[in-house]
Design a protein around this motif. Structure first.
Motif, PDB file in Angstrom:
ATOM      1  N   GLY B 181     -12.920   4.577  -6.733  1.00 27.68           N
ATOM      2  CA  GLY B 181     -13.175   3.351  -7.472  1.00 27.68           C
ATOM      3  C   GLY B 181     -12.057   2.585  -7.509  1.00 27.68           C
ATOM      4  O   GLY B 181     -11.653   2.069  -8.494  1.00 27.68           O
ATOM      5  N   MET B 182     -11.769   2.363  -6.046  1.00 22.00           N
ATOM      6  CA  MET B 182     -10.618   1.266  -5.988  1.00 22.00           C
ATOM      7  C   MET B 182     -10.793   0.473  -5.089  1.00 22.00           C
ATOM      8  O   MET B 182     -11.420   0.349  -4.398  1.00 22.00           O
ATOM      9  N   PRO B 183     -10.218  -0.953  -5.384  1.00 24.99           N
ATOM     10  CA  PRO B 183     -10.422  -1.860  -4.471  1.00 24.99           C
ATOM     11  C   PRO B 183     -10.139  -1.730  -3.232  1.00 24.99           C
ATOM     12  O   PRO B 183      -9.022  -0.881  -2.773  1.00 24.99           O
ATOM     13  N   LEU B 184     -10.994  -2.121  -2.070  1.00 26.35           N
ATOM     14  CA  LEU B 184     -10.581  -1.624  -0.648  1.00 26.35           C
ATOM     15  C   LEU B 184      -9.201  -2.000  -0.410  1.00 26.35           C
ATOM     16  O   LEU B 184      -8.589  -1.438   0.449  1.00 26.35           O
ATOM     17  N   GLY B 185      -8.827  -3.314  -0.523  1.00 27.51           N
ATOM     18  CA  GLY B 185      -7.443  -3.714  -0.407  1.00 27.51           C
ATOM     19  C   GLY B 185      -6.405  -2.739  -0.816  1.00 27.51           C
ATOM     20  O   GLY B 185      -5.196  -2.458  -0.227  1.00 27.51           O
ATOM     21  N   THR B 186      -6.535  -2.233  -2.088  1.00 24.90           N
ATOM     22  CA  THR B 186      -5.537  -1.243  -2.609  1.00 24.90           C
ATOM     23  C   THR B 186      -5.629   0.035  -1.683  1.00 24.90           C
ATOM     24  O   THR B 186      -4.311   0.600  -1.413  1.00 24.90           O
ATOM     25  N   VAL B 187      -6.674   0.372  -1.416  1.00 25.46           N
ATOM     26  CA  VAL B 187      -6.749   1.673  -0.631  1.00 25.46           C
ATOM     27  C   VAL B 187      -5.973   1.361   0.832  1.00 25.46           C
ATOM     28  O   VAL B 187      -5.012   2.200   1.254  1.00 25.46           O
ATOM     29  N   LYS B 188      -6.075   0.245   1.262  1.00 24.11           N
ATOM     30  CA  LYS B 188      -5.547  -0.071   2.706  1.00 24.11           C
ATOM     31  C   LYS B 188      -4.037  -0.131   2.484  1.00 24.11           C
ATOM     32  O   LYS B 188      -3.373   0.438   3.215  1.00 24.11           O
ATOM     33  N   SER B 189      -3.438  -0.577   1.160  1.00 17.97           N
ATOM     34  CA  SER B 189      -2.203  -0.757   0.923  1.00 17.97           C
ATOM     35  C   SER B 189      -1.511   0.444   0.469  1.00 17.97           C
ATOM     36  O   SER B 189      -0.486   0.852   1.128  1.00 17.97           O
ATOM     37  N   HIS B 190      -2.314   1.499  -0.162  1.00 15.17           N
ATOM     38  CA  HIS B 190      -1.687   2.952  -0.486  1.00 15.17           C
ATOM     39  C   HIS B 190      -1.641   3.237   0.913  1.00 15.17           C
ATOM     40  O   HIS B 190      -0.563   4.285   1.220  1.00 15.17           O
ATOM     41  N   MET B 191      -2.628   3.494   1.980  1.00 12.33           N
ATOM     42  CA  MET B 191      -2.648   4.099   2.999  1.00 12.33           C
ATOM     43  C   MET B 191      -1.431   3.608   3.964  1.00 12.33           C
ATOM     44  O   MET B 191      -0.864   4.721   4.408  1.00 12.33           O
ATOM     45  N   ARG B 192      -1.056   2.386   4.110  1.00 12.75           N
ATOM     46  CA  ARG B 192       0.124   1.985   4.824  1.00 12.75           C
ATOM     47  C   ARG B 192       1.166   2.307   4.325  1.00 12.75           C
ATOM     48  O   ARG B 192       2.265   2.910   4.883  1.00 12.75           O
ATOM     49  N   ARG B 193       1.306   2.230   2.833  1.00 14.88           N
ATOM     50  CA  ARG B 193       2.716   2.558   2.155  1.00 14.88           C
ATOM     51  C   ARG B 193       2.855   4.130   2.479  1.00 14.88           C
ATOM     52  O   ARG B 193       3.964   4.535   2.693  1.00 14.88           O
ATOM     53  N   GLY B 194       1.941   4.693   2.396  1.00 21.18           N
ATOM     54  CA  GLY B 194       1.865   6.079   2.575  1.00 21.18           C
ATOM     55  C   GLY B 194       2.567   6.895   3.897  1.00 21.18           C
ATOM     56  O   GLY B 194       3.369   7.453   4.180  1.00 21.18           O
ATOM     57  N   LEU B 195       1.756   6.271   4.740  1.00 23.46           N
ATOM     58  CA  LEU B 195       2.043   6.418   6.207  1.00 23.46           C
ATOM     59  C   LEU B 195       3.438   5.970   6.561  1.00 23.46           C
ATOM     60  O   LEU B 195       4.408   6.709   7.081  1.00 23.46           O
ATOM     61  N   GLU B 196       3.895   5.055   5.986  1.00 22.78           N
ATOM     62  CA  GLU B 196       5.482   4.456   6.265  1.00 22.78           C
ATOM     63  C   GLU B 196       6.167   5.355   5.688  1.00 22.78           C
ATOM     64  O   GLU B 196       7.306   5.873   6.222  1.00 22.78           O
TER      65      GLU B 196
END
Lengths: 234, 207
Positions: B181-196
């Motif tokens: 239930g998260m905006p797509l943009g937030t998902v992408k941001s979390h993914m990127r920051r997580g992988l970083e």
């Protein structure tokens, strides 16, 4: 991961994640592992004082160094790390015999002497009078002073400690073995007089030379090598 | 753990020093990077008592890793890791990665050294030199895998969930967005920051 092309810069992490979680599990180490670590570090700490004697500026011998105003060759500042470092590397509270060392980074004077109650044999002197020391000036310094020890409280009264911009005067007890400096403990900062409680772990029959040095306020806790006043407690 | 008391200094203290005289162990150490832990601060400050606490915290993981890497010599290797950690404490840089990643790095190099030393024993025919190269590669693979796995568990909840769903459950960003239930943009941001973050920890474990 379905969208992994978006993250080619993380391809290595992605490849690892694709393997699923690691199956390397924890294993409780047996007590012998810590015991061996602790034993090795204690052995290391115990032998350091003898490895690190430096004969400068005391090479003229202890007798000469007290009160005769001899000229000392001072150790060079910025001495590179060498096994024989004189008064440096001593800001360790209990001269490395204690269970732990605590160092304050960046502040020249805040060493903590932590007391573990021990039965301490005071200097077995044939005199019942309290130990006193006349502090004599060293190396061209002008000044003098006196120190007295009551039980484990050292009272010091010094003259001539003119304030110097960017410097502090600090008080130490030195230990000599066979006329060579073997160890020292830091007692604190001194402006002209004060009383200092000596940590119970310090053997006062061995650490019996009172020393006042001038220290640059540079965050380096080690003795600068620039002693200005010194006297032996007798 | 015992608290220390300032015993040596009872006389005239310049007021700046008096103000900084600590009253408890926690206050002894200078403030540092907000993200570094108390263990890290104590290690950098040279508190000899921190090693036992570090051992208690990381001992089981280091031991398990050593067991996988060198088998029967795990106890010995673990001991070497913690001794090395203490002796090289000044090299720890909390801005590069966590204490755990740093310890994994020490373990990595010690295990590789262990196998190299084994390879140099005269009884090992030179034809087997390749065997030990393979073992080194395996050491890296095993350590990398554990470091990333552990780092993942330490991510903040949002990033961890997104990375897990993306990689362990193989969902797309859109599917993750729907599921959480998260905006797509937030998902992408979390993914990127997580992988970083994971990448950073991996690099920190490589020295």
């Amino acid at each position: 991961m379905a969208d992994q092309d978006d993250h080619t810069e993380f391809s290595e992490v992605i490849d690892i994640l694709a393997q699923g979680p690691s199956d390397v599990g924890d294993e409780t180490p047996p007590p012998s592992v810590w015991e061996a670590i602790d034993a090795e570090l204690q052995a290391e700490e115990a032998k350091r004082p003898h490895e690190r004697l430096d004969h400068r500026p005391f090479e003229q011998g202890r007798e000469a160094s007290i009160g005769e105003g001899e000229d000392y060759s001072r150790p060079a500042t910025n001495e590179p790390e060498s096994p024989a470092v004189s008064l440096s590397d001593r800001r360790t509270g209990r001269s490395r015999r204690g269970e732990y060392t605590a160092m304050i980074v960046g502040v020249a004077a805040a060493l903590l002497l932590v007391g573990v109650p021990l039965v301490l044999a005071l200097r077995s002197s044939d005199s019942n009078e309290r130990p006193e020391a006349e502090l004599e000036a060293l190396a061209g310094f002008e000044g003098g002073g006196w120190a007295g020890l009551d039980d484990r409280v050292l009272t010091v009264d010094a003259k001539g400690l003119a304030p110097v911009e960017g410097s502090l005067y600090e008080l130490w007890l030195l230990k000599f073995e066979d006329d060579e400096l073997s160890d020292l403990v830091w007692l604190g900062v001194i402006a002209d007089n004060g009383t200092y409680t000596i940590d119970p772990d310090v053997d006062l029959s061995a650490f019996d030379v009172v020393d006042i040095s001038i220290e640059p306020d540079d965050g380096n806790p080690d003795h600068s090598g620039d002693s200005v006043l010194r006297g032996e407690l007798t | 753990m015992e608290d220390g008391e300032v015993q040596g200094v009872t006389s005239l203290l310049p007021s700046a020093l008096a103000a900084s005289a600590p009253s408890s162990r926690c206050e002894r150490y200078p403030p540092s990077v907000a993200t570094s832990t108390t263990l890290e601060r104590r290690l950098v400050a040279g508190d000899r008592t921190v090693l036992k606490d570090i051992f208690d915290e990381f001992g089981p993981t280091v031991m398990g890793l050593c067991r996988r890497l060198v088998g029967p010599d795990a106890e010995d290797l673990s001991q070497q890791v913690f001794l090395d950690a203490w002796r090289s404490r000044e090299r720890f840089d909390s801005s590069k990665g966590s204490l755990g990643a740093w310890l994994a790095g020490i373990t990595r190099f010690k295990a590789i050294d262990h196998w190299r030393a084994a390879g140099r024993r005269p009884s090992i025919p030179s034809a087997d030199a390749g065997l030990y190269e393979a073992v080194e590669h395996d050491v890296d693979r095993v350590v990398d895998h554990l470091v990333v796995t552990k780092a993942l568990t330490k991510l903040p909840a949002g990033r961890r969930e997104v990375v897990e769903l993306g990689f362990y459950n193989d969902l797309t960003h859109t599917e993750i967005a729907e599921k959480l239930g998260m905006p797509l943009g937030t998902v992408k941001s979390h993914m990127r920051r997580g992988l970083e973050s994971l990448q950073r920890e991996l690099e920190a474990s490589r020295g």
